[in-house]
Design a protein around this motif. Structure first.
Motif, short mmCIF file in Angstrom:
data_model
loop_
_atom_site.label_atom_id
_atom_site.label_comp_id
_atom_site.label_asym_id
_atom_site.label_seq_id
_atom_site.Cartn_x
_atom_site.Cartn_y
_atom_site.Cartn_z
N ARG A 157 2.27 16.00 -39.82
CA ARG A 157 1.85 15.23 -40.97
C ARG A 157 1.10 13.97 -40.52
NH1 ARG A 157 -0.03 13.42 -44.26
NH2 ARG A 157 0.43 12.78 -46.37
N LYS A 158 1.55 13.39 -39.40
CA LYS A 158 0.95 12.13 -38.96
C LYS A 158 -0.33 12.37 -38.18
CE LYS A 158 2.51 7.69 -37.28
NZ LYS A 158 1.60 7.19 -36.29
N TYR A 159 -0.34 13.37 -37.30
CA TYR A 159 -1.43 13.47 -36.32
C TYR A 159 -2.40 14.62 -36.57
CZ TYR A 159 1.04 10.07 -33.50
OH TYR A 159 1.63 8.95 -33.05
N VAL A 160 -2.04 15.55 -37.46
CA VAL A 160 -2.90 16.72 -37.59
C VAL A 160 -3.60 16.73 -38.94
CG1 VAL A 160 -2.92 19.23 -37.67
CG2 VAL A 160 -1.45 18.07 -36.05
N TYR A 161 -2.83 16.47 -40.03
CA TYR A 161 -3.42 16.61 -41.36
C TYR A 161 -4.35 15.45 -41.67
CZ TYR A 161 0.07 20.19 -42.18
OH TYR A 161 0.83 21.30 -42.11
N GLY A 162 -5.40 15.73 -42.49
CA GLY A 162 -6.28 14.68 -42.96
C GLY A 162 -5.68 13.97 -44.15
N PRO A 163 -6.44 13.09 -44.80
CA PRO A 163 -5.91 12.34 -45.95
C PRO A 163 -5.69 13.27 -47.16
CG PRO A 163 -8.22 11.84 -45.63
CD PRO A 163 -7.79 12.67 -44.45
N VAL A 164 -4.78 12.84 -48.06
CA VAL A 164 -4.50 13.63 -49.26
C VAL A 164 -5.62 13.40 -50.25
CG1 VAL A 164 -2.02 13.66 -49.01
CG2 VAL A 164 -3.10 11.73 -50.13
N PRO A 165 -5.76 14.27 -51.28
CA PRO A 165 -6.83 14.09 -52.25
C PRO A 165 -6.67 12.80 -53.04
CG PRO A 165 -5.83 16.26 -52.44
CD PRO A 165 -4.98 15.48 -51.51
N HIS A 166 -7.81 12.33 -53.63
CA HIS A 166 -7.78 11.05 -54.37
C HIS A 166 -6.92 11.17 -55.62
CE1 HIS A 166 -10.46 12.13 -57.78
NE2 HIS A 166 -10.82 13.09 -56.94
N THR A 167 -6.67 12.40 -56.07
CA THR A 167 -5.88 12.56 -57.29
C THR A 167 -4.44 12.13 -57.11
OG1 THR A 167 -5.48 14.84 -56.67
CG2 THR A 167 -7.29 14.43 -58.18
N LEU A 168 -4.01 11.83 -55.88
CA LEU A 168 -2.64 11.36 -55.67
C LEU A 168 -2.57 9.85 -55.54
CD1 LEU A 168 -1.43 14.15 -53.23
CD2 LEU A 168 -0.72 13.78 -55.56
N ASP A 169 -3.69 9.13 -55.75
CA ASP A 169 -3.63 7.67 -55.73
C ASP A 169 -2.78 7.17 -56.88
OD1 ASP A 169 -7.13 7.36 -54.79
OD2 ASP A 169 -5.31 7.75 -53.62
N PRO A 170 -2.12 6.00 -56.74
CA PRO A 170 -1.25 5.50 -57.83
C PRO A 170 -2.01 5.27 -59.13
CG PRO A 170 -0.90 4.24 -55.82
CD PRO A 170 -2.01 5.19 -55.54
N GLU A 171 -3.25 4.71 -59.03
CA GLU A 171 -4.00 4.44 -60.27
C GLU A 171 -4.31 5.75 -60.98
OE1 GLU A 171 -4.23 1.61 -57.22
OE2 GLU A 171 -5.29 3.54 -57.17
N TYR A 172 -4.71 6.75 -60.19
CA TYR A 172 -5.04 8.05 -60.79
C TYR A 172 -3.81 8.65 -61.46
CZ TYR A 172 -7.77 12.29 -61.30
OH TYR A 172 -8.47 13.34 -61.81
N LYS A 173 -2.64 8.52 -60.77
CA LYS A 173 -1.41 9.08 -61.34
C LYS A 173 -1.05 8.35 -62.62
CE LYS A 173 0.50 12.13 -59.46
NZ LYS A 173 0.10 13.53 -59.63
#
Lengths: 169, 76
Positions: free
Chosen positions: A122-138
């Protein structure tokens, strides 16, 4: 007839000499695993062979006594005869081993190890999560769900107080 | 040392005679419990909700929030 008699004389000898001539390769060596084996198993209660194969003289005498009336045998002799034929009693063979504790421990250990691997990934391999998981978007998502009156009877919007614009106490 | 002859037959029937009534009883109890803890409250909740439900008011509130595509909020 003369020929058959002559052949029978020669034939018997010929068979035995032919085995010797072939250097003893006429009959295959009997491997241990091909012979009937002894098993202690609940599903097949009578194994193919007795447990003790080579009997001492006392055991042979006991076997002879077994051929007579069984009422004449003492309890100790009956138990001895049982132990000649069988290795473990049903109570002994059905005992639990406690192996499950090692298995459960091993499972938990490897699951934990996998958890560490996943964390590293999770820390070293995966890229960033989609913008739809930002707090403002939620937040906007949540507001839209309330606006649409999703599940107004028993579910989501039922817990929102529309007059006071807050969650119901 | 001669033991009594063990039960040779009817083992499944004996087990069923004991366990089937229990199974049916538990299933029935589960169904009754579900009815009175889940379905009856749910029916009441729906009835109460729709007793005081004003569809037009709700529609207008939703329209002003801007969730519809066919009717835009009254300001636009």
């Amino acid at each position: 007839m003369l020929a058959t008699r002559a052949f029978s004389l020669i034939g018997k000898r010929a068979i035995s000499t032919s085995v010797c001539v072939r250097g003893g390769h006429g009959v295959a060596k009997v491997e241990d695993y091909t012979l009937p084996a002894y098993f202690d198993r609940r599903e097949t209660p009578l194994p193919e062979i007795a447990y003790v194969q080579t009997l001492t003289p006392e055991q042979k005498a006991l076997k002879e006594k077994e051929k007579g009336s069984w009422a004449a045998l003492s309890n100790a002799e009956k138990v001895a005869l049982y132990h000649l034929s069988f290795k473990q009693s049903f109570a002994e063979m059905n005992q639990g081993t406690g192996e499950w504790k090692s298995v459960v421990g091993g499972i938990m250990f490897f699951v934990g190890l996998t958890g560490l691997v996943v964390l590293w990934q999770r820390k070293y391999v995966y890229g960033p999560v989609p913008h739809t998981l930002d707090p403002e978007y939620k937040q906007q998502e949540l507001q839209r769900m309330l606006d649409m009156r999703m599940n107004p009877v028993e579910g989501f919007s039922a817990k929102w107080d529309y007059e006071n614009k807050q969650w119901k106490k | 040392m001669s033991l009594a002859k063990p039960m040779m037959r009817g083992l499944l029937a004996k087990r069923l005679r004991f366990h089937l009534p229990i199974a049916f009883g538990l299933a029935f109890v589960a169904a009754v419990a579900f009815k009175y803890t889940v379905t009856e409250p749910r029916k009441r909740a729906y009835a109460d909700f729709y007793k005081q439900y004003d569809a037009v008011k709700e529609f207008n509130a939703m329209r002003e929030a801007g969730v519809f595509q066919s009717v835009r909020p009254s300001g636009e």
